[in-house]
Design a protein around this motif. Structure first.
Motif, PDB file in Angstrom:
ATOM      1  N   GLN A  74       1.120  -0.705   0.391  1.00  0.00           N
ATOM      2  CA  GLN A  74       0.181   0.148   0.300  1.00  0.00           C
ATOM      3  C   GLN A  74       0.602   0.988   0.091  1.00  0.00           C
ATOM      4  OE1 GLN A  74      -3.409  -0.991   3.159  1.00  0.00           O
ATOM      5  NE2 GLN A  74      -3.803  -0.779   2.396  1.00  0.00           N
ATOM      6  N   LEU A  75       0.367   2.063  -1.281  1.00  0.00           N
ATOM      7  CA  LEU A  75       1.520   3.233  -1.114  1.00  0.00           C
ATOM      8  C   LEU A  75       0.327   4.208  -0.469  1.00  0.00           C
ATOM      9  CD1 LEU A  75       3.364   2.362  -4.870  1.00  0.00           C
ATOM     10  CD2 LEU A  75       3.860   2.472  -2.694  1.00  0.00           C
ATOM     11  N   PRO A  76       1.003   6.046  -0.099  1.00  0.00           N
ATOM     12  CA  PRO A  76       0.433   7.260  -0.485  1.00  0.00           C
ATOM     13  C   PRO A  76      -0.577   7.297  -1.099  1.00  0.00           C
ATOM     14  CG  PRO A  76       2.213   6.980   0.808  1.00  0.00           C
ATOM     15  CD  PRO A  76       3.087   5.570   0.064  1.00  0.00           C
ATOM     16  N   ALA A  77      -1.278   8.155  -0.809  1.00  0.00           N
ATOM     17  CA  ALA A  77      -1.899   8.580  -2.232  1.00  0.00           C
ATOM     18  C   ALA A  77      -0.988   9.890  -2.755  1.00  0.00           C
ATOM     19  CB  ALA A  77      -3.476   8.965  -1.832  1.00  0.00           C
ATOM     20  N   PHE A  78      -0.256  10.209  -1.776  1.00  0.00           N
ATOM     21  CA  PHE A  78       0.649  11.683  -2.271  1.00  0.00           C
ATOM     22  C   PHE A  78       1.530  11.195  -2.319  1.00  0.00           C
ATOM     23  CE2 PHE A  78       0.045  11.139   1.720  1.00  0.00           C
ATOM     24  CZ  PHE A  78       1.103  11.357   2.379  1.00  0.00           C
ATOM     25  N   GLY A 107      -4.345  19.102   0.859  1.00  0.00           N
ATOM     26  CA  GLY A 107      -4.437  20.012   1.986  1.00  0.00           C
ATOM     27  C   GLY A 107      -4.359  18.688   3.286  1.00  0.00           C
ATOM     28  N   GLY A 108      -4.576  19.332   4.565  1.00  0.00           N
ATOM     29  CA  GLY A 108      -4.997  17.839   5.350  1.00  0.00           C
ATOM     30  C   GLY A 108      -3.977  17.494   5.816  1.00  0.00           C
ATOM     31  N   LEU A 109      -2.655  17.479   5.375  1.00  0.00           N
ATOM     32  CA  LEU A 109      -1.685  16.622   5.573  1.00  0.00           C
ATOM     33  C   LEU A 109      -1.187  17.012   7.316  1.00  0.00           C
ATOM     34  CD1 LEU A 109       0.611  15.804   2.951  1.00  0.00           C
ATOM     35  CD2 LEU A 109      -0.488  14.343   4.238  1.00  0.00           C
ATOM     36  N   VAL A 110      -1.222  15.624   8.057  1.00  0.00           N
ATOM     37  CA  VAL A 110      -0.358  16.127   9.823  1.00  0.00           C
ATOM     38  C   VAL A 110       1.242  16.029   9.508  1.00  0.00           C
ATOM     39  CG1 VAL A 110      -0.359  15.784  12.396  1.00  0.00           C
ATOM     40  CG2 VAL A 110      -2.839  15.664  10.687  1.00  0.00           C
ATOM     41  N   ALA A 111       1.448  16.456  10.079  1.00  0.00           N
ATOM     42  CA  ALA A 111       3.643  16.032   9.640  1.00  0.00           C
ATOM     43  C   ALA A 111       3.482  16.479  11.142  1.00  0.00           C
ATOM     44  CB  ALA A 111       4.160  17.283   9.672  1.00  0.00           C
ATOM     45  N   SER A 112       4.586  15.119  11.734  1.00  0.00           N
ATOM     46  CA  SER A 112       4.566  14.798  13.074  1.00  0.00           C
ATOM     47  C   SER A 112       6.280  14.378  12.743  1.00  0.00           C
ATOM     48  CB  SER A 112       4.310  14.088  13.447  1.00  0.00           C
ATOM     49  OG  SER A 112       4.036  12.415  12.666  1.00  0.00           O
ATOM     50  N   ALA A 113       7.328  14.759  13.327  1.00  0.00           N
ATOM     51  CA  ALA A 113       8.727  14.230  13.821  1.00  0.00           C
ATOM     52  C   ALA A 113       8.852  13.292  14.594  1.00  0.00           C
ATOM     53  CB  ALA A 113       9.355  15.317  13.937  1.00  0.00           C
ATOM     54  N   VAL A 114       9.254  12.140  14.226  1.00  0.00           N
ATOM     55  CA  VAL A 114       9.017  11.076  15.516  1.00  0.00           C
ATOM     56  C   VAL A 114      10.345  11.253  16.532  1.00  0.00           C
ATOM     57  CG1 VAL A 114       9.776   8.295  15.946  1.00  0.00           C
ATOM     58  CG2 VAL A 114       8.340   8.823  13.140  1.00  0.00           C
ATOM     59  N   GLU A 115      11.782  11.412  16.021  1.00  0.00           N
ATOM     60  CA  GLU A 115      12.758  11.506  16.853  1.00  0.00           C
ATOM     61  C   GLU A 115      12.722  13.021  17.721  1.00  0.00           C
ATOM     62  OE1 GLU A 115      13.459   8.710  15.831  1.00  0.00           O
ATOM     63  OE2 GLU A 115      13.344  10.084  13.988  1.00  0.00           O
ATOM     64  N   ILE A 142      10.025  11.755   9.586  1.00  0.00           N
ATOM     65  CA  ILE A 142       9.459  12.842   9.780  1.00  0.00           C
ATOM     66  C   ILE A 142       7.435  11.668   8.957  1.00  0.00           C
ATOM     67  CG2 ILE A 142       8.199  14.724   8.632  1.00  0.00           C
ATOM     68  CD1 ILE A 142      10.666  15.421  10.125  1.00  0.00           C
ATOM     69  N   ARG A 143       7.100  12.359   9.417  1.00  0.00           N
ATOM     70  CA  ARG A 143       5.376  11.294   9.223  1.00  0.00           C
ATOM     71  C   ARG A 143       4.552  11.906   8.553  1.00  0.00           C
ATOM     72  NH1 ARG A 143       3.953   5.547  10.098  1.00  0.00           N
ATOM     73  NH2 ARG A 143       5.929   5.840  11.566  1.00  0.00           N
ATOM     74  N   LEU A 144       3.789  12.256   7.280  1.00  0.00           N
ATOM     75  CA  LEU A 144       3.222  13.037   6.861  1.00  0.00           C
ATOM     76  C   LEU A 144       1.418  11.936   6.644  1.00  0.00           C
ATOM     77  CD1 LEU A 144       4.627  14.566   3.726  1.00  0.00           C
ATOM     78  CD2 LEU A 144       4.076  15.167   6.501  1.00  0.00           C
ATOM     79  N   THR A 145      -0.021  11.700   7.473  1.00  0.00           N
ATOM     80  CA  THR A 145      -0.780  11.756   7.618  1.00  0.00           C
ATOM     81  C   THR A 145      -1.586  11.966   6.852  1.00  0.00           C
ATOM     82  OG1 THR A 145      -0.003  10.265   9.853  1.00  0.00           O
ATOM     83  CG2 THR A 145      -1.969  10.292   9.002  1.00  0.00           C
ATOM     84  N   PRO A 146      -2.449  11.512   6.243  1.00  0.00           N
ATOM     85  CA  PRO A 146      -3.348  12.430   5.417  1.00  0.00           C
ATOM     86  C   PRO A 146      -4.995  12.012   6.202  1.00  0.00           C
ATOM     87  CG  PRO A 146      -2.777  10.589   4.136  1.00  0.00           C
ATOM     88  CD  PRO A 146      -1.475  10.026   5.597  1.00  0.00           C
TER      89      PRO A 146
END
Length: 419
Positions: A74-78, A107-115, A142-146
């Motif tokens: 499964q791949l991201p849709a972006f 739009g709507g992506l939530v960016a978060s840093a794991v480390e 860096i995780r980008l969550t739609p």
């Protein structure tokens, strides 16, 4: 189990075996993502497919299989550009600049840093906070969550380097073409017994690098490195540190050298002292056309120059000096070792007939003929003498012949001549 490139997302997992015992299983990954395994089994029901031996044939049978993943990941849709970032930080310097990332999602992506050392803004500007990190290589995500669908990831690599050692000089800084094996000395600060040397950015391995102390390293360059005119760029590096600024070791024609007691009056060949405006002869080696003579910053162009001898007029501006450093140089790239010599207001000397500084003077009789034992001047006749070193301060001039003082009718520069 197989994980995605971020090292955290599970792609698949499986359990393979029978009702008996499986032992000694060793795994190896292949470039296409499949896995090879080898070991042994006692299971009568060990699962096989297209096996060379489909059933067990003894108490312990060897097993060898290849496991492939035929699932569609499964791949991201972006899309993310770029999806990998690299930062470099040298301790003691400013943190590296932030880097921008773009994503095709509207739009709507939530960016978060794991480390904890990673930072990311809603506008997808990625930065690092390396303060407090020891030298080494750090990897983060860096995780980008739609709002819906599969998250995307950005893999971040941070190289933390210790401050570079300081490399300030190489001695000698110039080596003559054709020189034999030559020991060079590197001067600086922050060296250790694990400091390495690079020549043209290539690690030096042809001879040992000798650690003397934190400011000095020594190594020997073999003769082939001096076969042609060249500038060798030398750097040093400590383990986990940045690379130092380079210094240059020049290979070229040898530097000029002034011989011991080699600065003499061009007329009398008397040495040990010079005077302003005096014509001088310098003896030495490696002199060549285009060189000049430097008197503590006062430059003079030679009147003539041969490989072992040159002549120059001492600058009149030396009036008032008590001593001066003399060097022979070319464009400040090759220069002789300075020779210190006293400066007197005047140091007269007469040119001689055979230019040896001895014997009959270079003189003209009143009728313009050359004075010699076979063509002497008569009593009361005017004689012209040639010399140098009379100074530039209008000092009184006296001439003595066989101890008898003569009347001086003129003393000064010869019209049309240098000095």
């Amino acid at each position: 189990m197989k994980f995605a490139a971020d090292g955290k997302t599970l792609i698949y997992s499986t359990l393979l075996g029978g009702r008996g015992n499986e032992q000694g299983v060793r795994l190896a990954g292949a470039g296409d993502g499949s896995v090879f395994a080898v070991g042994n089994t006692t299971s009568l029901d060990y699962p096989t497919k297209n096996a060379y031996q489909p059933t067990i044939g003894g108490s312990f049978d060897g097993i060898f299989f290849r496991l492939t993943d035929n699932s569609v990941p499964q791949l991201p849709a972006f899309t993310i550009n770029p999806n990998q970032l690299t930062f470099r930080f040298v301790q003691g310097e400013s943190a590296p600049a932030a880097q921008a990332v773009t994503a095709s999602a509207a739009g709507g992506l939530v960016a978060s840093a794991v480390e904890p050392w990673l930072r990311v803004t809603p506008a997808l500007s990625v930065s690092v906070v390396p303060a407090g990190l020891a030298p080494g290589v750090y990897r983060g995500t860096i995780r980008l969550t739609p709002p819906n669908g599969v998250p995307g990831t950005i893999v971040v690599t941070l190289n933390v380097l210790a401050a570079a050692p300081v490399l300030s000089a190489v001695e000698p800084s110039r080596v003559a073409i054709g020189a034999d094996d030559t020991e060079i000395t590197l001067r600086g600060a922050g060296f250790t017994n694990r400091t390495t040397v690079q020549l043209q950015t290539i690690p030096w391995l042809l001879s040992p690098v000798r650690f003397v102390d934190s400011t000095t390293l020594k190594l020997t360059l073999p003769k082939p490195y001096f076969s042609a005119e060249y500038n060798h760029s030398i750097t040093v590096q400590n383990p986990d540190s940045a690379i130092s600024q380079p210094v240059s070791l020049a290979v070229g024609r040898p530097a000029p050298a002034i011989a011991a007691k080699g600065i003499l009056s061009a007329a009398s060949y008397a040495g040990d002292v010079i005077s302003p405006g005096e014509i001088l002869t310098l003896f030495g080696e490696n002199f060549e056309p285009g060189m000049r003579v430097n008197f503590d910053g006062l430059l003079a162009t030679p009147l003539y120059i041969t490989p072992n001898q040159l002549s120059v007029v001492a600058p009149p501006a030396l009036a008032g000096y008590r001593g001066v450093n003399v060097t022979v140089e070319t464009n400040f790239e090759r220069r002789s070792t300075p020779v210190r010599i006293p400066v007197w207001p005047a140091r007269p000397g007469l040119f001689t007939a055979d230019s040896s500084g001895k014997g009959p003077a270079a003189a003209l009789n009143q009728d313009g003929t050359i004075n010699s034992p076979f063509n002497p001047a008569t009593k009361g006749e005017i004689v012209v003498l040639y010399g140098t070193g009379g100074g530039v301060e209008n000092l009184p001039n006296k001439v003595f012949i066989d101890g008898m003082e003569c009347e001086v009718l003129y003393a000064g520069q010869v019209p049309g001549l240098i000095a």
